[in-house]
Scaffold this active site. Sequence first.
Site, mmCIF file in Angstrom:
data_model
loop_
_atom_site.group_PDB
_atom_site.id
_atom_site.type_symbol
_atom_site.label_atom_id
_atom_site.label_comp_id
_atom_site.label_asym_id
_atom_site.label_seq_id
_atom_site.Cartn_x
_atom_site.Cartn_y
_atom_site.Cartn_z
ATOM 1 N N ASP A 171 96.137 21.438 58.013
ATOM 2 C CA ASP A 171 96.238 19.854 57.915
ATOM 3 C C ASP A 171 94.680 19.505 57.807
ATOM 4 O O ASP A 171 93.702 19.960 58.585
ATOM 5 C CB ASP A 171 96.859 19.268 58.977
ATOM 6 C CG ASP A 171 97.385 18.108 58.572
ATOM 7 O OD1 ASP A 171 97.065 17.511 57.197
ATOM 8 O OD2 ASP A 171 97.779 17.363 59.235
ATOM 9 N N ASN A 218 92.576 18.676 55.115
ATOM 10 C CA ASN A 218 91.997 18.665 53.578
ATOM 11 C C ASN A 218 91.414 17.457 53.156
ATOM 12 O O ASN A 218 90.320 17.277 52.886
ATOM 13 C CB ASN A 218 92.628 19.522 52.836
ATOM 14 C CG ASN A 218 92.818 20.986 53.028
ATOM 15 O OD1 ASN A 218 92.353 21.520 54.203
ATOM 16 N ND2 ASN A 218 93.973 21.529 52.466
ATOM 17 N N TRP A 233 88.884 15.690 55.266
ATOM 18 C CA TRP A 233 87.569 16.482 55.160
ATOM 19 C C TRP A 233 86.878 15.972 54.099
ATOM 20 O O TRP A 233 85.722 15.590 53.954
ATOM 21 C CB TRP A 233 87.902 18.068 55.192
ATOM 22 C CG TRP A 233 86.769 18.910 55.146
ATOM 23 C CD1 TRP A 233 86.013 19.290 55.959
ATOM 24 C CD2 TRP A 233 85.942 19.241 53.890
ATOM 25 N NE1 TRP A 233 84.768 20.105 55.745
ATOM 26 C CE2 TRP A 233 84.717 20.109 54.231
ATOM 27 C CE3 TRP A 233 86.143 18.857 52.735
ATOM 28 C CZ2 TRP A 233 83.898 20.668 53.371
ATOM 29 C CZ3 TRP A 233 85.318 19.532 51.614
ATOM 30 C CH2 TRP A 233 84.034 20.201 51.954
ATOM 31 N N HIS A 276 91.106 20.440 49.091
ATOM 32 C CA HIS A 276 91.932 21.488 49.289
ATOM 33 C C HIS A 276 91.316 22.777 48.462
ATOM 34 O O HIS A 276 91.544 23.876 49.034
ATOM 35 C CB HIS A 276 93.079 21.274 48.182
ATOM 36 C CG HIS A 276 94.267 20.076 48.572
ATOM 37 N ND1 HIS A 276 94.603 20.030 49.782
ATOM 38 C CD2 HIS A 276 94.614 18.708 48.009
ATOM 39 C CE1 HIS A 276 95.242 18.877 49.886
ATOM 40 N NE2 HIS A 276 95.240 18.308 48.880
ATOM 41 N N THR A 309 108.377 20.498 50.892
ATOM 42 C CA THR A 309 109.246 19.690 50.101
ATOM 43 C C THR A 309 108.790 18.005 49.900
ATOM 44 O O THR A 309 109.394 17.545 48.782
ATOM 45 C CB THR A 309 110.675 19.746 50.534
ATOM 46 O OG1 THR A 309 110.866 19.818 51.926
ATOM 47 C CG2 THR A 309 111.478 21.216 50.244
ATOM 48 N N GLU A 310 108.191 17.865 50.818
ATOM 49 C CA GLU A 310 107.683 16.150 50.864
ATOM 50 C C GLU A 310 106.643 16.164 50.126
ATOM 51 O O GLU A 310 106.251 15.016 49.919
ATOM 52 C CB GLU A 310 107.701 15.773 52.334
ATOM 53 C CG GLU A 310 109.016 15.797 53.525
ATOM 54 C CD GLU A 310 109.445 17.123 53.702
ATOM 55 O OE1 GLU A 310 110.685 17.160 53.615
ATOM 56 O OE2 GLU A 310 108.562 18.070 54.085
ATOM 57 N N LEU A 318 99.219 43.563 56.710
ATOM 58 C CA LEU A 318 99.724 41.984 57.055
ATOM 59 C C LEU A 318 100.967 41.575 56.123
ATOM 60 O O LEU A 318 100.844 41.550 55.069
ATOM 61 C CB LEU A 318 98.465 41.169 56.856
ATOM 62 C CG LEU A 318 98.816 39.607 57.201
ATOM 63 C CD1 LEU A 318 99.127 39.424 58.601
ATOM 64 C CD2 LEU A 318 97.586 38.876 56.759
ATOM 65 N N ARG A 374 97.868 24.295 64.552
ATOM 66 C CA ARG A 374 97.846 22.989 63.393
ATOM 67 C C ARG A 374 96.567 22.563 63.701
ATOM 68 O O ARG A 374 96.149 22.195 64.826
ATOM 69 C CB ARG A 374 99.044 22.035 63.746
ATOM 70 C CG ARG A 374 98.897 20.504 62.808
ATOM 71 C CD ARG A 374 99.745 19.754 63.008
ATOM 72 N NE ARG A 374 99.818 18.814 61.911
ATOM 73 C CZ ARG A 374 100.909 18.137 61.227
ATOM 74 N NH1 ARG A 374 102.165 18.536 61.600
ATOM 75 N NH2 ARG A 374 100.595 17.291 60.272
ATOM 76 N N ARG A 423 102.447 17.582 65.760
ATOM 77 C CA ARG A 423 103.872 17.574 65.291
ATOM 78 C C ARG A 423 104.158 18.823 64.588
ATOM 79 O O ARG A 423 102.828 19.483 64.025
ATOM 80 C CB ARG A 423 104.287 16.354 64.358
ATOM 81 C CG ARG A 423 103.353 15.941 63.424
ATOM 82 C CD ARG A 423 103.932 14.850 62.678
ATOM 83 N NE ARG A 423 103.122 14.216 61.685
ATOM 84 C CZ ARG A 423 102.168 13.302 62.007
ATOM 85 N NH1 ARG A 423 102.199 12.648 63.023
ATOM 86 N NH2 ARG A 423 101.235 12.804 61.091
ATOM 87 N N SER A 430 106.133 19.012 61.697
ATOM 88 C CA SER A 430 106.460 18.743 60.311
ATOM 89 C C SER A 430 107.340 19.492 59.576
ATOM 90 O O SER A 430 106.954 19.915 58.266
ATOM 91 C CB SER A 430 105.075 18.624 59.597
ATOM 92 O OG SER A 430 104.211 17.748 60.173
HETATM 93 C C1 FPP Z 1 97.330 19.261 54.122
HETATM 94 O O1 FPP Z 1 96.186 18.598 54.313
HETATM 95 C C2 FPP Z 1 97.072 20.502 53.374
HETATM 96 C C3 FPP Z 1 98.065 20.580 52.256
HETATM 97 C C4 FPP Z 1 99.052 19.738 51.747
HETATM 98 C C5 FPP Z 1 97.677 21.681 51.421
HETATM 99 C C6 FPP Z 1 97.331 22.949 51.913
HETATM 100 C C7 FPP Z 1 96.658 23.750 50.913
HETATM 101 C C8 FPP Z 1 95.495 24.626 51.004
HETATM 102 C C9 FPP Z 1 94.704 24.809 52.319
HETATM 103 C C10 FPP Z 1 94.942 25.633 49.651
HETATM 104 C C11 FPP Z 1 96.089 25.958 48.851
HETATM 105 C C12 FPP Z 1 96.891 27.050 49.332
HETATM 106 C C13 FPP Z 1 96.995 28.156 48.863
HETATM 107 C C14 FPP Z 1 98.133 29.154 49.301
HETATM 108 C C15 FPP Z 1 96.028 28.732 47.947
HETATM 109 P P1 FPP Z 1 96.224 16.895 53.810
HETATM 110 O O2 FPP Z 1 95.962 16.970 52.378
HETATM 111 O O3 FPP Z 1 97.471 16.359 54.248
HETATM 112 O O4 FPP Z 1 94.995 16.471 54.548
HETATM 113 P P2 FPP Z 1 94.901 14.852 55.391
HETATM 114 O O5 FPP Z 1 95.992 14.931 56.538
HETATM 115 O O6 FPP Z 1 93.490 14.959 55.804
HETATM 116 O O7 FPP Z 1 95.320 13.921 54.208
#
Ligand code: FPP
Length: 257
Positions: free
Chosen positions: A34, A36, A39, A51, A80-81, A145, A202, A208, A210
């Site tokens: 979580d 991305n 960031w 991402h 799914t959400e 793995l 996390r 949480r 989730s």
């Molecule tokens: C949550 O951060 C992250 C995601 C919903 C996507 C996670 C995906 C990746 C790390 C990369 C792609 C995966 C693969 C398998 C190549 P957020 O967007 O909810 O961040 P925020 O809480 O800061 O908004």
Amino acid sequence: MRLKLNKLLGRGEKKEYPVPPAQKLPGHIAFIMDGNGRWAKQRGLPRSAGHSAGTEALREIIRTCSDIGISSMSIYAFSTENWARPADEVQALMKLINRYFLSEIDELDEKGVRITIMGDVDAFEEEQRSVLLRAMERTKNNQGLKLNIALNYGGRAEIVKAAQELARACAKGEMSPDQIDMDALSGHMYTAGQGDVDLLIRTGGDERISNFMLWQSWYTEIIFEPCYWPDYNRQTLLKNLNQFAARDRRFGKVKEK
Ligand code: FPP
């Protein structure tokens, strides 16, 4: 793009941590990656750049888990959400995931990584679905793995799927309802044959679960790591593994003296 992002990454934890002894390592680690979006926002970038940066962090963590001999690693890539996010973000994520599979599959296969997709892949477009299924097929006999990638995944939906499969087997007379026990349910999860999650990490500051791996997390140790996922690196993982190694796991029992 990757070079530019690497410059921006700064790459989080700098201190060096040792790899804990093998018997103190978790057999199965799960990650909720979580942060991305935040960031990216901090840097004035679109969420999709977060991402992309998260994918760089993921590469390093998969390599590390594989190198130090972790048996199973599960990652929450798309729930799914998540379909309810803005269409351009969903599209960017799909593209990124597709590209990731195409560009990483050779290295993952070489390292002996076995890929399992957790979730309902029928929701993906034909081309993407076939990329995912081919990755599973190509790596299915690998012995390294076990990498479980949650895509269009929900923990409750996984339990419902397992219950339906068992109910169908009962209806066909292949088993009796009395034979439905915890092992039977575990055997119908995407992680069948793998251990339960020992450690869930996390990032991003929220505390949480989730809807992630609800069945497999019954006695999971949880670490909420405040950094955003793109800043999570090998050293943060080693720090978390040392925290895990110091935990006293009792599984609901009293420890013998
Ligand atoms: C949550 O951060 C992250 C995601 C919903 C996507 C996670 C995906 C990746 C790390 C990369 C792609 C995966 C693969 C398998 C190549 P957020 O967007 O909810 O961040 P925020 O809480 O800061 O908004």
